[in-house]
Motif scaffolding. Sequence first.
Motif, mmCIF file in Angstrom:
data_model
loop_
_atom_site.group_PDB
_atom_site.id
_atom_site.type_symbol
_atom_site.label_atom_id
_atom_site.label_comp_id
_atom_site.label_asym_id
_atom_site.label_seq_id
_atom_site.Cartn_x
_atom_site.Cartn_y
_atom_site.Cartn_z
ATOM 1 N N TYR A 46 -86.902 9.413 132.599
ATOM 2 C CA TYR A 46 -86.264 10.623 133.111
ATOM 3 C C TYR A 46 -85.094 11.037 132.229
ATOM 4 O O TYR A 46 -84.430 10.198 131.632
ATOM 5 C CB TYR A 46 -85.765 10.378 134.545
ATOM 6 N N THR A 47 -84.859 12.318 132.170
ATOM 7 C CA THR A 47 -83.702 12.837 131.443
ATOM 8 C C THR A 47 -82.446 12.577 132.279
ATOM 9 O O THR A 47 -82.530 12.183 133.442
ATOM 10 C CB THR A 47 -83.839 14.352 131.204
ATOM 11 N N LYS A 48 -81.294 12.824 131.691
ATOM 12 C CA LYS A 48 -80.034 12.676 132.439
ATOM 13 C C LYS A 48 -80.003 13.596 133.649
ATOM 14 O O LYS A 48 -79.372 13.292 134.649
ATOM 15 C CB LYS A 48 -78.836 12.968 131.534
ATOM 16 N N LYS A 51 -85.123 14.768 135.317
ATOM 17 C CA LYS A 51 -86.460 15.340 135.134
ATOM 18 C C LYS A 51 -87.372 14.325 134.446
ATOM 19 O O LYS A 51 -87.004 13.741 133.423
ATOM 20 C CB LYS A 51 -86.349 16.609 134.286
ATOM 21 N N CYS A 53 -89.847 13.137 131.972
ATOM 22 C CA CYS A 53 -90.222 13.705 130.673
ATOM 23 C C CYS A 53 -91.309 12.900 129.974
ATOM 24 O O CYS A 53 -91.914 13.379 129.021
ATOM 25 C CB CYS A 53 -89.001 13.849 129.781
ATOM 26 N N THR A 72 -95.991 12.872 127.295
ATOM 27 C CA THR A 72 -94.614 13.215 126.947
ATOM 28 C C THR A 72 -94.483 14.719 126.842
ATOM 29 O O THR A 72 -95.452 15.417 126.540
ATOM 30 C CB THR A 72 -94.197 12.607 125.585
ATOM 31 N N GLU A 75 -88.977 17.279 125.172
ATOM 32 C CA GLU A 75 -87.688 16.601 125.347
ATOM 33 C C GLU A 75 -87.837 15.085 125.193
ATOM 34 O O GLU A 75 -86.995 14.432 124.591
ATOM 35 C CB GLU A 75 -87.114 16.949 126.717
ATOM 36 N N ALA A 76 -88.918 14.544 125.717
ATOM 37 C CA ALA A 76 -89.171 13.104 125.614
ATOM 38 C C ALA A 76 -89.295 12.678 124.158
ATOM 39 O O ALA A 76 -88.824 11.602 123.779
ATOM 40 C CB ALA A 76 -90.438 12.749 126.376
ATOM 41 N N LEU A 79 -85.892 12.437 122.653
ATOM 42 C CA LEU A 79 -85.117 11.332 123.219
ATOM 43 C C LEU A 79 -85.706 9.951 122.901
ATOM 44 O O LEU A 79 -85.060 8.939 123.162
ATOM 45 C CB LEU A 79 -85.019 11.490 124.742
ATOM 46 N N ALA A 81 -88.391 8.705 124.394
ATOM 47 C CA ALA A 81 -88.723 8.156 125.712
ATOM 48 C C ALA A 81 -89.922 7.216 125.687
ATOM 49 O O ALA A 81 -89.924 6.199 126.385
ATOM 50 C CB ALA A 81 -88.965 9.298 126.699
#
Length: 141
Positions: A46-48, A51, A53, A72, A75-76, A79, A81
């Motif tokens: 999850y994003t900050k 959400k 991702c 993904t 954004e992932a 990051l 992720a």
Amino acid sequence: PSLLINIFRKNTGKKISNLTDKNYKALTNLINTCIEKKYAEVWGAYTKAGKLCAGVVWLIKNNRTIFLFSATDAEAKKLGAMFFLIDKFIQEHAGENIILDFEGSNLPGLARFYKGFGSDEFVYLQVKKNNLPKLVRWLKR
């Protein structure tokens, strides 16, 4: 699983023209059945902002875990992720007698990504058999 499949569908899935609603439903049913039978886990990143991702479906049986499905969004990827999820799995199972099977890829970038976790490459041979009548086989050439 449905949230993860939606991420896949909106990103990678839209580049694959032959995937249908029926395919996505079958995948959802497969994952849900495996979860019910305690053969699968779904992990998410999850994003900050909270959400989802990225995510992974791990198929787990005996001493083997298969990286069955993942998704993904943009954004992932920024990051890292997916790297985080795989690394977390490896950390949690370090020292256990377990095989993590990435199930491979013919895509060089993805194969290189998996190799970055110290994976070994195994080549699986394929056999193709064409049972079409001779005339149809000849026309398909």
